[in-house]
Design an enzyme around this catalytic site. Sequence first.
Site, PDB file in Angstrom:
ATOM      1  N   LEU A 178       0.856  -1.181   0.000  1.00 52.52           N
ATOM      2  CA  LEU A 178       0.000   0.000   0.000  1.00 52.52           C
ATOM      3  C   LEU A 178       0.895   1.235   0.000  1.00 52.52           C
ATOM      4  O   LEU A 178       1.862   1.302   0.762  1.00 52.52           O
ATOM      5  CB  LEU A 178      -0.912   0.029   1.234  1.00 52.52           C
ATOM      6  CG  LEU A 178      -2.257  -0.694   1.160  1.00 52.52           C
ATOM      7  CD1 LEU A 178      -2.942  -0.614   2.519  1.00 52.52           C
ATOM      8  CD2 LEU A 178      -3.155  -0.105   0.088  1.00 52.52           C
ATOM      9  N   ASP A 179       0.573   2.218  -0.841  1.00 50.73           N
ATOM     10  CA  ASP A 179       1.339   3.463  -0.856  1.00 50.73           C
ATOM     11  C   ASP A 179       1.241   4.155   0.501  1.00 50.73           C
ATOM     12  O   ASP A 179       0.247   3.989   1.220  1.00 50.73           O
ATOM     13  CB  ASP A 179       0.809   4.404  -1.944  1.00 50.73           C
ATOM     14  CG  ASP A 179       1.051   3.860  -3.343  1.00 50.73           C
ATOM     15  OD1 ASP A 179       2.080   3.194  -3.542  1.00 50.73           O
ATOM     16  OD2 ASP A 179       0.210   4.113  -4.231  1.00 50.73           O
ATOM     17  N   PRO A 180       2.246   4.955   0.855  1.00 56.36           N
ATOM     18  CA  PRO A 180       2.222   5.633   2.160  1.00 56.36           C
ATOM     19  C   PRO A 180       0.966   6.465   2.404  1.00 56.36           C
ATOM     20  O   PRO A 180       0.450   6.490   3.525  1.00 56.36           O
ATOM     21  CB  PRO A 180       3.471   6.529   2.105  1.00 56.36           C
ATOM     22  CG  PRO A 180       4.411   5.779   1.213  1.00 56.36           C
ATOM     23  CD  PRO A 180       3.531   5.163   0.156  1.00 56.36           C
TER      24      PRO A 180
END
Length: 273
Positions: free
Chosen positions: A69-71
């Site tokens: 998951l992207d930050p």
Amino acid sequence: MGVGRRVICGLKIAVFTSFVNACVTILSMSDSTTGFLLVDKPAGWTSFDVVAKLRSTTGIKKIGHAGTLDPFATGLLVVAVGREATKQIDRFVKQDKTYETQFKIGYTSTTGDPEGEIQPVDDGGKYDAWPNKERVEQAIKESFLGEMLQKPPMYSAIKIGGKKLYELARQGKEVERKDRRITIYSFDVIDYKDAVLTAVIRVSSGTYIRVIAQDLGEYFGLGAYCLQLRRTRIGDFDVKDAHAIDQVTKENWQTFLINNSDLPSQPKSLIKN
């Protein structure tokens, strides 16, 4: 049977019983320290941050997850704890994923999300000509459902030539990326107001929601980026059953484990219709 033989026989039985009990204890310990944790990743954390935190919490180094998951994104992260669980992680990496998301139309982002450089798109003063909800839904029906090719973004963890793409992007470099075949199973519009599209999207593994946002914006010649992103499902796992990372402690983490034996023999999302 003499007294001596009975004593020896009794000792053998006692030793064997102790051995069996020890084996059961070891197996029970093994089962209680390997399995899957469902974590609700907060914004600002990388997926590796979650893994590093759990390594510290559990004391176990062999930990992996089923899909980055992207930050800026939040939501479900399926984390495999222990050697036996990590051996099975591929079962979940390839499963379909569902996201709640918002796209901001009329702006572009260098990263496709809020963390990049945001620029408005010059619409030539024709804001009234921008798509309404009906036109957006029609565009989705015509061009954003089913199987298609998608080019991974430069700001991604994909490696080319031993280098992660986002490392090259930060150096101002862009390299050729091969298109990937993906599937958008559903794309349901929840709301569309003030050029912000709210939707729920179910996609195949490896699909970048940021790229869908960009492509939809380009479809209307206006640009778009992914404003918010929350993963709610991975296969049969739901974020409703996940735990906040600060809820997982050294004292209770084992109680949150989903044991390997409790997993379906074949996840529903891997069964083809």
